[in-house]
Design an enzyme around this catalytic site. Structure first.
Site, PDB file in Angstrom:
ATOM      1  NE  ARG A  90       0.544  -0.822 -12.305  1.00 42.15           N
ATOM      2  CZ  ARG A  90      -0.666  -0.366 -12.682  1.00 42.15           C
ATOM      3  NH1 ARG A  90      -1.524   0.111 -11.783  1.00 42.15           N
ATOM      4  NH2 ARG A  90      -1.007  -0.370 -13.957  1.00 42.15           N
ATOM      5  CG  ASN A 127      -2.185  -0.462 -21.603  1.00 36.97           C
ATOM      6  OD1 ASN A 127      -3.077  -1.088 -21.044  1.00 36.97           O
ATOM      7  ND2 ASN A 127      -1.593  -0.911 -22.703  1.00 36.97           N
ATOM      8  CB  CYS A 169      -2.889  19.460  -7.709  1.00 31.36           C
ATOM      9  SG  CYS A 169      -3.575  20.462  -6.377  1.00 31.36           S
ATOM     10  CG  HIS A 172      -8.435   3.614 -17.935  1.00 34.91           C
ATOM     11  ND1 HIS A 172      -8.491   2.248 -18.092  1.00 34.91           N
ATOM     12  CD2 HIS A 172      -9.683   4.056 -18.196  1.00 34.91           C
ATOM     13  CE1 HIS A 172      -9.720   1.894 -18.410  1.00 34.91           C
ATOM     14  NE2 HIS A 172     -10.461   2.969 -18.498  1.00 34.91           N
ATOM     15  N   GLY A 181      -5.232  -6.608 -27.087  1.00 33.90           N
ATOM     16  CA  GLY A 181      -4.821  -6.960 -25.728  1.00 33.90           C
ATOM     17  C   GLY A 181      -5.682  -6.400 -24.625  1.00 33.90           C
TER      18      GLY A 181
END
Ligand code: APR
Length: 238
Positions: free
Chosen positions: A57, A92, A117, A109, A176
Site C-alpha cells: 500500500r 485514512n 519504534c 488510525h 466515504g
C-alpha cells in the site's frame, strides 16, 4: 453561517484516487483477514506478512499514480477560505489530504508514510519499505520499525481533541465511511447530541439506522465540492 465544522473521512474519499476501500466489492478485507494484518497479535504471529500488506500500500501511494481528487481539494479549499474553525478527522492512513493542502488534520488510525519504534513509540518518516534493516535510531539495540497504524484493539489517536471538537461543532460531515468501526462510527451521535447539523456523503443511500439529518448520495468527488460551495456561500445545508 457555521462557526465550527468537523469533517470525518473514510476510505471512500480516496476511492476516486484509485485506492481500495475495505468493505466495498474488491475491498481490502475481501483479500486479507483483519486478524492477520491489522491486529498486534497478527503482527506477532507473522511480521513479514504484515510488512508485505503495508509495503504494497505504501509503494502504491508513492508510485506517482495516486493523486488527491476533487473531494480532497475541496476540503483544502474549505480550510483556506472558511473563517470559522475546521478539523478534518480522517480514518485514512494515506497522505492525500496533506497533498491536497489540508493542515488542520488528525489521523486517528495512524499514517502509512510513517514507521514507529515498538519500544519508544517514536515515529519516523518511512524512506524504505518495512523490513529487518528498517530500524529506529532511538534505541540500542535499534528496534525494527512497525507500521504507524492503529490496529484493531489499539487506542485511536487524538481522542481528547476529537471529543472536544465534537462537543463544540455546529456542523458534522462524514464522507466515504461505512460507519462500522468505533469510535468513529459514534461521532455522529455525539454531534447530534450537542445540537450540530449532521450530513453524510456516501455512494450508497442511507439505511434505516442512519443517524444523519441529511444524506447526500453520490461520489465524494462530485458532491464534496458542491457542499463546500454551499458552506462558503454562507448558506445552510438543507
Ligand atoms: N464516494 C463516496 N463514498 C464512497 C465512494 C465514493 N467515491 N466509494 C466508496 N464509498 C463509500 C462506501 O459506500 C462505504 O460506505 O465509502 C465507504 C467505505 O467504507 P469502508 O471500506 O468500510 O472504509 P471505512 O469506513 O473508512 O473503514 C473504517 O475500518 O478497517 C478499518 O481502519 C480501517 O479506517 C478503516 C475503518
Amino acid at each position: 453561517m457555521y462557526q465550527q465544522i468537523v469533517v470525518l473521512t473514510g476510505a471512500g474519499i480516496s476511492a476516486e484516487s484509485g485506492l481500495r476501500t475495505f468493505r466495498d466489492q474488491d475491498g481490502l478485507w475481501e483479500e486479507h483477514h483483519i486478524e492477520d494484518v491489522a491486529t498486534p497479535e497478527g503482527y506477532e504471529r507473522d511480521v513479514e506478512l504484515v510488512e508485505r500488506f503495508y509495503n504494497s500500500r505504501w509503494q502504491q501511494l508513492h508510485s506517482g499514480t495516486v493523486e488527491p481528487n476533487a473531494a480532497h481539494l475541496a476540503l483544502a479549499r474549505l480550510e483556506a477560505e472558511f473563517t470559522g474553525q475546521l478539523l478534518i478527522i480522517t480514518q485514512n492512513v494515506d497522505d492525500l489530504h496533506e497533498r491536497a493542502g489540508s493542515r488542520r488534520l488528525l489521523h486517528m488510525h495512524g499514517e502509512l508514510s510513517k514507521g514507529r519504534c515498538p519500544r519508544s513509540r517514536q515515529t519516523f518518516i518511512l524512506r524504505d519499505p518495512f523490513g529487518p534493516k528498517n530500524c529506529c535510531t532511538c534505541c540500542i539495540p535499534a528496534q525494527r520499525l512497525r507500521p504507524h497504524i492503529v490496529w484493531f484493539g489499539e487506542m485511536p489517536l487524538g481522542m481528547d481533541r476529537i471529543h472536544d471538537a465534537l462537543d463544540h461543532c455546529d456542523l458534522f460531515i462524514a464522507i466515504g465511511t461505512s460507519g462500522t468501526v468505533y469510535p468513529a462510527a459514534g461521532f455522529v451521535d455525539a454531534a447530534n447530541h450537542h445540537g450540530a447539523q449532521t450530513v453524510e456523503v456516501n455512494m450508497i443511500p442511507p439505511d434505516r439506522h442512519c443517524q444523519f439529518q441529511y444524506h447526500l448520495t453520490g461520489k465524494a468527488g462530485e458532491l464534496v465540492p458542491q457542499l463546500v460551495n454551499t458552506i462558503l456561500a454562507g448558506r445552510v445545508i438543507s
